[in-house]
Design a protein around this motif. Structure first.
Motif, PDB file in Angstrom:
ATOM      1  N   UNK A 111      69.833  32.706  51.257  1.00 34.99           N
ATOM      2  CA  UNK A 111      69.930  32.716  49.793  1.00 34.99           C
ATOM      3  C   UNK A 111      70.223  34.130  49.316  1.00 34.99           C
ATOM      4  N   UNK A 112      70.872  34.271  48.168  1.00 38.09           N
ATOM      5  CA  UNK A 112      71.162  35.624  47.689  1.00 38.09           C
ATOM      6  C   UNK A 112      69.952  36.298  47.067  1.00 38.09           C
ATOM      7  N   UNK A 113      69.069  36.797  47.941  1.00 36.56           N
ATOM      8  CA  UNK A 113      67.890  37.499  47.442  1.00 36.56           C
ATOM      9  C   UNK A 113      68.226  38.944  47.080  1.00 36.56           C
ATOM     10  N   UNK A 114      67.375  39.570  46.264  1.00 30.87           N
ATOM     11  CA  UNK A 114      67.623  40.982  45.966  1.00 30.87           C
ATOM     12  C   UNK A 114      67.590  41.777  47.268  1.00 30.87           C
ATOM     13  N   UNK A 115      68.571  42.658  47.457  1.00 33.11           N
ATOM     14  CA  UNK A 115      68.622  43.387  48.725  1.00 33.11           C
ATOM     15  C   UNK A 115      67.501  44.402  48.844  1.00 33.11           C
ATOM     16  N   UNK A 119      69.217  47.032  53.827  1.00 43.42           N
ATOM     17  CA  UNK A 119      70.401  46.386  53.244  1.00 43.42           C
ATOM     18  C   UNK A 119      71.252  45.635  54.257  1.00 43.42           C
ATOM     19  N   UNK A 120      70.596  44.819  55.061  1.00 42.01           N
ATOM     20  CA  UNK A 120      71.340  43.980  56.009  1.00 42.01           C
ATOM     21  C   UNK A 120      71.908  42.788  55.247  1.00 42.01           C
ATOM     22  N   UNK A 121      73.168  42.428  55.490  1.00 43.19           N
ATOM     23  CA  UNK A 121      73.701  41.244  54.820  1.00 43.19           C
ATOM     24  C   UNK A 121      73.007  39.978  55.322  1.00 43.19           C
ATOM     25  N   UNK A 122      72.478  39.180  54.384  1.00 43.31           N
ATOM     26  CA  UNK A 122      71.718  37.991  54.761  1.00 43.31           C
ATOM     27  C   UNK A 122      72.559  37.002  55.552  1.00 43.31           C
ATOM     28  N   UNK A 123      73.821  36.822  55.123  1.00 41.03           N
ATOM     29  CA  UNK A 123      74.618  35.757  55.734  1.00 41.03           C
ATOM     30  C   UNK A 123      74.855  36.002  57.215  1.00 41.03           C
TER      31      UNK A 123
END
Ligand code: HEM
Ligand code: SF4
Ligand code: FES
Lengths: 157, 315
Positions: A111-115, A119-123
């Motif tokens: 999900x697009x959580x606050x980074x 700052x690793x990209x979640x996807x």
């Protein structure tokens, strides 16, 4: 002072080279890109093979032609190609399922959580990555085991 | 030469190879420089020192030197990086190669043209779009946005438009018209925003073969992004949203209304401090007068004051 010439700008698009030659551009921690290139290559291979496949299966209507064709299978090069094709279908199919889930349904990318630091990209660290490793693992096992069975059938060993 | 904690020399001479370009002659060449690097020396520091001390013709772009402005994107050792956030010694190579960002036209040396890139960003309308023309042209108040809604888009708001994702993308590399990860990530950011009603308008650019459907999830944009924006995630969510809308599995979100000062009390900030004016009637009188004064020139502010008046007189 020399005469000023009209400036020319340089189109600096990487083109196909940027897709397939790893040392043109390096992106760290990005197996998804490897899968993208493989999916493309296998997709192309399958599409090229499709008309051949239809032509070949149409030959079964004529038993004589079919017998002639089966002789072709004795050619080691054709046998090797068959194995490459087999691997392509397995990879393309497995990875295709992953892509359908990710691209069509938005699954496995978090999900697009606050980074937050670092700052690793979640996807790229979500379930999708696990699926990807599973695709690679299953593909290699099936391809190699399938190869052993196939080549034994062909009498290579 | 001193030695630092882990026994390595504290400073090291690094060979810097820069890919240069002269737009007037069209010549492109590699040029080598040597700079002394110590812990903390960034690639941008090195380039600026070269420019100051060795070769003033070297051209590069930068502004903030702290990873905030997005001007200094370059290809450093073949990786798209911010020059100001990459330390020479961290790279771990004796030679560091520096090239202009790929997929952008080169203007001179390390300076690239961001015109197309910015145009694509403008194409997806990176601002709140409302259905009412009046609201678009004469906005008069802030819109209502709960914090949990803000959390859904804030990741994408951290984009500094540095173009590293665009340089990393294998699809941008072969399709000049592809909107690219930055613009598409921002398209997701705006259509997800509860204050926005511009989905249909944005689809004109986004729902296109050079738009969201062109992405094949190579994920390189997210791997390259220095801000953790994760454009790849935004694009997949945008695409699955379109899939769901087309299949009728989901309906378009309802946008929020214009906020009134009373609704802005959404966050629980605890009790208000004790009023400094003991006699409430004084405050009421003052607010009424001010509202009256502002009626002519600033009717919205006057209205806001009256709204506020109502909340304090009703309690
Ligand atoms: C096993 C069943 C299959 C599945 C689940 C599957 C799935 C997919 C998916 C999801 C894509 C989109 C990839 C992306 O967005 O990057 C794709 C692309 C493609 N597929 Fe398949 N596919 C299958 C079989 C085939 C077959 C039999 C062929 C050949 C006739 C084929 C040829 C292609 C081609 C040429 C592409 C385009 C590749 C690209 O744009 O990178 N696929 N496939
Ligand atoms: S998404 Fe990340 S890499 Fe792309 S322009 Fe924005 S900050 Fe730069
Ligand atoms: S100089 Fe501003 S991001 Fe590097």
């Amino acid at each position: 002072m020399g005469e000023r010439r009209k400036p020319r700008f340089l189109e600096n698009r990487l083109g196909i080279a940027g897709n397939i030659i790893p040392w043109v551009l390096m992106i760290r921690d990005n197996p998804e890109r490897v899968a993208f290139v493989l999916h493309r290559l296998t997709g192309l291979l399958l599409i090229i093979y499709l008309p051949v496949h239809i032509f070949v299966t149409s030959m079964t209507v004529n038993p004589q032609k079919w017998e002639d064709f089966l002789l072709l299978e004795e050619n080691p090069l054709a046998q090797f190609f068959l194995w490459i094709l087999f691997g392509s279908i397995v990879f393309h199919g497995l990875n295709g399922i992953r892509l359908l889930l990710v691209e069509g349904l938005g699954k496995g990318i978090g999900k697009p959580e606050p980074p937050e630091p670092p700052y690793k990209p979640t996807s790229l660290s979500s379930t999708q990555r696990t699926w990807l490793y599973a695709v690679f693992a299953i593909w290699l096992v099936v391809w190699i085991v399938g190869g052993i069975i196939l080549f034994r059938e062909f009498g290579w060993f | 030469m001193g030695v630092n904690g882990n026994g390595r020399p504290a400073t090291r001479v690094v060979k810097i190879r820069v890919r240069r370009y002269d737009p007037e002659t069209g010549r492109r060449w590699w040029q080598e420089y040597r700079v002394e690097a110590k812990k903390g020396t960034t690639v941008l520091d090195a380039l600026l020192r070269i420019k100051a001390e060795q070769d003033h013709t070297l051209a590069m772009r930068y502004s903030c030197r702290m990873g905030a402005c997005g001007s200094c994107g370059m290809l450093i050792n073949k990786m798209p990086r911010l020059a100001c956030e990459t330390q020479l010694l961290d790279l771990g190579t004796d030679t560091v190669t520096i090239e202009p960002l790929p997929n952008f036209p080169v203007l001179r040396d390390l300076i690239t043209d961001f015109g197309d890139f910015f145009k694509k960003h403008r194409d997806i309308m990176p601002y709140i779009v409302r259905e009412s023309k009046k609201e678009n042209e004469e906005p008069y108040r802030e819109y209502y946005m709960p914090p949990d809604e803000l959390n859904k888009i804030i990741r994408f708001s951290y984009c500094i438009m540095c173009g590293l994702c665009y340089a990393a993308c294998p699809v941008v590399a072969i399709d000049k018209k592809f909107l690219g990860p930055q613009a598409l990530g921002q398209a997701y950011r705006w259509v997800t925003d509860v204050r926005d009603e511009g989905l249909r308008l944005r689809l004109e650019k986004v729902d296109d073969k050079h738009g969201v459907w062109r992405c094949h999830f190579a994920g390189s944009c997210s791997a390259a992004c220095p801000k953790g924006v994760d454009p790849a995630q935004g694009i997949q969510l945008l695409r699955s949203k379109l899939v769901a809308l087309t299949a009728g599995a989901r309906r378009e979100k309802k946008p929020t209304h214009v906020a009134t000062p009373t609704t802005v009390r959404y966050v629980d900030v605890g009790d208000a401090p004790k009023p400094t004016v003991e006699d409430k009637s004084l405050l009421v009188k003052h607010l009424e007068e001010t509202a009256q004064e502002l009626e002519q020139d600033l009717p919205y502010v006057a209205q806001a004051l009256r709204d506020y008046l109502r909340t304090i007189t009703s309690s």
